[in-house]
Design an enzyme around this catalytic site. Structure first.
Site, PDB file in Angstrom:
ATOM      1  N   ASP A 104       0.241  -5.784   6.915  1.00 58.01           N
ATOM      2  CA  ASP A 104      -0.037  -4.714   5.956  1.00 58.01           C
ATOM      3  C   ASP A 104      -0.554  -5.333   4.658  1.00 58.01           C
ATOM      4  O   ASP A 104       0.188  -5.963   3.916  1.00 58.01           O
ATOM      5  CB  ASP A 104       1.246  -3.918   5.695  1.00 58.01           C
ATOM      6  CG  ASP A 104       0.989  -2.622   4.940  1.00 58.01           C
ATOM      7  OD1 ASP A 104      -0.011  -2.556   4.196  1.00 58.01           O
ATOM      8  OD2 ASP A 104       1.786  -1.679   5.081  1.00 58.01           O
ATOM      9  N   SER A 140       4.259   4.952   3.346  1.00 54.92           N
ATOM     10  CA  SER A 140       3.724   4.367   2.119  1.00 54.92           C
ATOM     11  C   SER A 140       4.513   4.883   0.909  1.00 54.92           C
ATOM     12  O   SER A 140       5.714   4.641   0.827  1.00 54.92           O
ATOM     13  CB  SER A 140       2.227   4.668   2.010  1.00 54.92           C
ATOM     14  OG  SER A 140       1.617   3.837   1.050  1.00 54.92           O
ATOM     15  N   HIS A 146      -1.782  -1.402   7.353  1.00 54.84           N
ATOM     16  CA  HIS A 146      -0.997  -0.323   6.763  1.00 54.84           C
ATOM     17  C   HIS A 146      -0.965   0.939   7.620  1.00 54.84           C
ATOM     18  O   HIS A 146       0.053   1.610   7.715  1.00 54.84           O
ATOM     19  CB  HIS A 146      -1.572  -0.001   5.377  1.00 54.84           C
ATOM     20  CG  HIS A 146      -0.723   0.912   4.558  1.00 54.84           C
ATOM     21  ND1 HIS A 146       0.576   0.618   4.203  1.00 54.84           N
ATOM     22  CD2 HIS A 146      -0.982   2.132   4.008  1.00 54.84           C
ATOM     23  CE1 HIS A 146       1.073   1.595   3.469  1.00 54.84           C
ATOM     24  NE2 HIS A 146       0.154   2.524   3.350  1.00 54.84           N
TER      25      HIS A 146
END
EC number: 3.4.14.-
Length: 799
Positions: A742, A669, A774
């Site tokens: 995601d 991320s 995600h």
């Protein structure tokens, strides 16, 4: 065909042929030599390629994927009962702890979410309903409420009683919803005082007085574009951290709820792929990105249970025409009357307005405004724990001290619409992270703070009776193995349940907040002792931890946390080992906290026989605004520089232990963004390889709420774009991983990166995960396996 298969085929031919009597000693010797060579190769492969799912390997412990669950602390969500017992959630279900002994009072079925009513007579069970497109905004569940009868015979073993219940079907179950068992519920909320509840179905809120009662009362009139009682994606992810937007009053007679209009907000479209379905399923949901012209607009309402009426509140802000986020909502007792407090912030989240809402007038009057200094911002954490005592509110604001400023407890005395300036409690130089509440008898406030060290999280008390001196007292500091504490209090603030997350095996203590022992320390004891779990952690052979503070410039230090496999650290002769730099680096994040950290990086490092390095530099939390503000308006700059500088220092300090030629960086991320940025900015070949999972490649592609909080009104040209500078990836191997579904960091980011890498002729490894969001949570084993294979090749095969 494998070597083993070739050998077996030849061996079969020899057994079945006509010339077996012609074999001589030379042939037999050759066969034996071949077999021995194969065995040696297999043994070497086992040593070199440490199996992911073996508990132990040749005398030294190797963490594996199953340890990610088995070593996780199995208890959470503690609450007190009326007779001072403790109720908690566990893997098995809901348990009650009495006199240090726990027993299951309601079992979990098929991983369902369980929520007990106020008196635990009823348990709501929520099972996820089908969601073919896996749309995050369409997540619903089937809701059943079970009447958890009193024990049939207290003398019976609990397991025997449970079996009897199953055989006799003695528990009564109620289907909840307009269409009962066919209903799909969007949110559910017990009244904290009674056994009544509300739920959201088809964007409308409904009230039910008890599970047994058939009648429903419609609380709100939501519809296709107006959604009541729910947060949209951006509010759930970036502000409130939950789906439901409903708040019962403490007395249980009123319900506040938020509503939003979504028809003008732009959509993001994702696709899911299903076996035997000719066409992909499109998933569309509202996701306003950076610079979006329209953001979701929220209103606030109160429903009165007695009159069964709802009133939308008139929130009186000075700049009511500008866009505002709803930041916090809480019922508080102010001067003996329960009132609703709502907090709002502007689009760039550097101004706040606090209002007190009244049911009778349906007005939220402005009581406090605050504009943050340059390069500072507000978050939900600063106001979600707001509390009150008499006519004074307590919340968190920046407090300037010497050359720094810290988030600390501010007190605001209300004056019916006359705006006042808050005062600060007399505290030391540390960040307060949340307020727990106030014991009104002793006039004591309790809060969590990043102290005594920035890498700690401790429970403190402070006497409001004498604010002229610093009376802050660290409660959790006297608990052994409790440098990272999370506390839950009873309603009177006389007892606390303190969950200690490290630095060793997590455990839970119960603390009497009103009594001191002979050493003037708060009395505490273990809530329960889970010997099985404690032994499991102790036997796991967790890595040796080294913590340092290193200088990276005249004004800034970096905190580092180096994890080294125990068997390697204890060797007489150190052989330099590879290093995996685990990076996140996002605003206010703390990666070097003194807590037990067991993530996939630990499993991969264990299998790769590598050390792990975590670094907190500029932009990180726990050390005041001097560090937090440094990245404002320039994400992807100074935090990247500090990581690289710190790595260089660590490699020099531990050159006898760490191999500077075998350094990898891994992040997910924001950490994926940092990984790419660090390779771009470091000297060529500084990193041998990099693993970037679900990376942001330019925050112009990310959501507006998060990005604009830290970038303000900076123009697009100020945004870091990792795709503009990729030449170092010609010498640094890259593994890029991303889920196609995601909903947080869209695959769009990786798609643009892939296109640019290909344009530049860069060879790289790519792993995409269809139908995965995600976290890639249902593909953890595959993620770990792929990362391990990639890093072992990088560390031990590639030249």
């Amino acid at each position: 065909m494998t070597a083993e298969a070739d050998l077996l085929e030849g061996y079969d031919e020899e057994l079945g042929g006509n010339e077996s009597q012609k074999r001589d000693c030379k042939g037999i010797t050759t066969a034996i030599v071949v077999v021995l060579l194969i065995l040696v190769m297999i043994f070497a492969a086992l040593v070199f390629f440490t199996p992911l799912f073996a508990a132990k390997s040749f005398g030294s412990w190797r963490l594996n994927v199953s340890d990610l669950r088995s070593l996780r602390y199995p208890y959470a969500e503690f609450a007190f009962t009326d007779n001072n017992a403790v109720v908690m959630q566990s893997w098995e279900g809901v348990e009650i702890v009495e006199d240090g002994v726990s027993r299951l009072i309601f079992g979990r079925e098929n991983g369902a979410e369980i929520t007990p009513s106020a008196d635990r007579k009823y348990f709501a069970m929520m099972d996820h309903a089908p969601n073919p497109g896996m749309n995050p905004q369409n997540e619903t569940f089937h809701l059943k409420i079970v009447n958890n009868n009193e024990r049939l015979n207290p003398l019976l073993p609990f397991e025997v009683e449970e079996l009897f219940r199953e055989l006799s079907d003695s528990r009564i179950t109620y289907d909840i919803g307009l269409r009962k068992e066919e209903s799909v519920i969007q949110a559910f909320k017990w009244n904290g005082k009674f056994n009544d509840f509300v739920f959201v179905e088809s964007n409308k809120i409904y009230y039910q007085s008890s599970p047994e009662e058939e009648g429903l009362t419609r609380v709100s009139n939501g519809g296709e574009h107006t959604v009541d009682g729910l947060f949209d994606w951006i509010y759930e992810e970036e502000i409130f951290g939950r789906k439901d937007a409903m708040w019962w009053s403490t007395k249980g007679d009123q319900l506040a709820y938020a509503s939003y209009d979504n028809h003008l907000t732009k959509n993001v479209s994702l696709k899911t792929y299903h076996r035997l379905e000719p066409y992909p399923i499109d998933t569309n949901f509202h996701y306003p990105k950076t610079f979006a012209k329209v953001l979701p607009t929220y209103t606030l309402s109160i429903w009165n249970k007695k009159t069964e009426q709802s009133r939308q509140l008139d929130v009186q802000l000075k700049d009511s025409l500008s866009y505002h986020y709803l930041l916090a909502v809480k019922w508080l007792e102010i001067n003996g009357t329960e009132q609703l407090v709502s907090v709002w912030t502007n689009r760039y989240q550097n101004e706040v307005a606090l209002t007190i809402c009244d049911w009778d007038t349906a007005i939220c009057r402005l009581e406090f405004e605050y504009k943050y200094a340059s390069k500072r911002w507000v978050t939900h954490d600063d106001f979600h724990s707001i509390t009150s005592f008499e006519d004074t509110l307590f919340f968190l604001l920046p407090h300037d001290k010497r050359d720094n400023a810290f988030q600390q407890v501010a007190s605001l005395r209300l004056s019916h619409g006359q705006l006042r300036t808050p005062k600060f409690l007399n505290l030391g130089e540390y960040d307060v992270t949340s307020i727990n509440g106030i014991n009104k008898e002793t006039r004591t406030i309790f809060f969590h703070a990043a102290a005594p060290k920035p890498s700690h999280r401790s429970l403190f008390s402070y006497s409001l009776a004498d604010e002229s001196r610093n009376s802050a007292y660290c409660i959790s500091c006297s608990i052994k193995n409790c440098t990272w504490a999370q506390a839950q209090m009873d309603d009177q603030m006389k007892t606390a349940i303190v969950s200690c997350k490290g630095p060793a095996a997590p455990h839970t203590a119960i603390v009497n907040l009103t009594r001191m022992d002979s050493d003037k320390k708060t009395e505490h004891a273990n809530l329960l002792y889970d010997k099985t779990y404690q032994n499991r952690v102790e036997e796991a052979g967790l890595p040796v931890i080294i913590k340092e503070t290193i200088k990276i410039s005249d004004d800034f230090d970096a905190l580092i946390k180096l994890s080294i496999p125990k068997d390697i650290y204890n060797r007489d002769k150190h052989q330099a080992i590879p290093l995996i730099v685990h990076v996140y680096g996002g605003p206010n994040d703390q990666n070097t906290k003194e807590a037990t950290q067991i993530g996939i990086e630990e499993v991969v490092a264990s299998a790769s026989q590598a050390a792990i390095l975590r670094i907190d530099g500029r932009g990180s939390g726990g050390r005041g605004w001097k560090y937090r503000s440094a990245i404002y308006g320039q994400l992807g700059t100074v935090e990247v520089e500090d990581q690289i500088k710190a790595i260089k220092v660590v490699l020099r300090l531990y050159r006898h232990l760490l191999d500077a030629r075998r350094v990898a960086v891994f992040g997910w991320s924001y950490g994926g963004f940092m990984t790419l940025s660090m390779v771009n900015e470091a000297p060529e070949q500084f990193f041998k390889c990099a693993v970037s999972v679900a990376p942001v490649t330019n925050f112009a592609y990310y959501d507006a709420t998060y990005t604009e909080r830290y970038m303000g009104d900076a123009p697009l040209e100020s945004y870091s774009d990792v795709t503009k500078k990729l030449d170092n990836f010609k010498s640094t191997r890259l593994l890029l991983m991303h889920g196609l579904l995601d909903d947080n960091v869209h695959f769009q980011n990786s798609a643009i990166l892939i296109d640019e890498l290909q344009n530049r002729g860069v060879d790289f490894d790519l792993m995409v995960y269809p139908n995965q969001a995600h976290s890639l949570s249902s593909r953890t084993s595959h993620v770990v396996g792929k990362m391990t294979h990639f890093l072992r090749q990088c560390f031990y095969t590639d030249k």
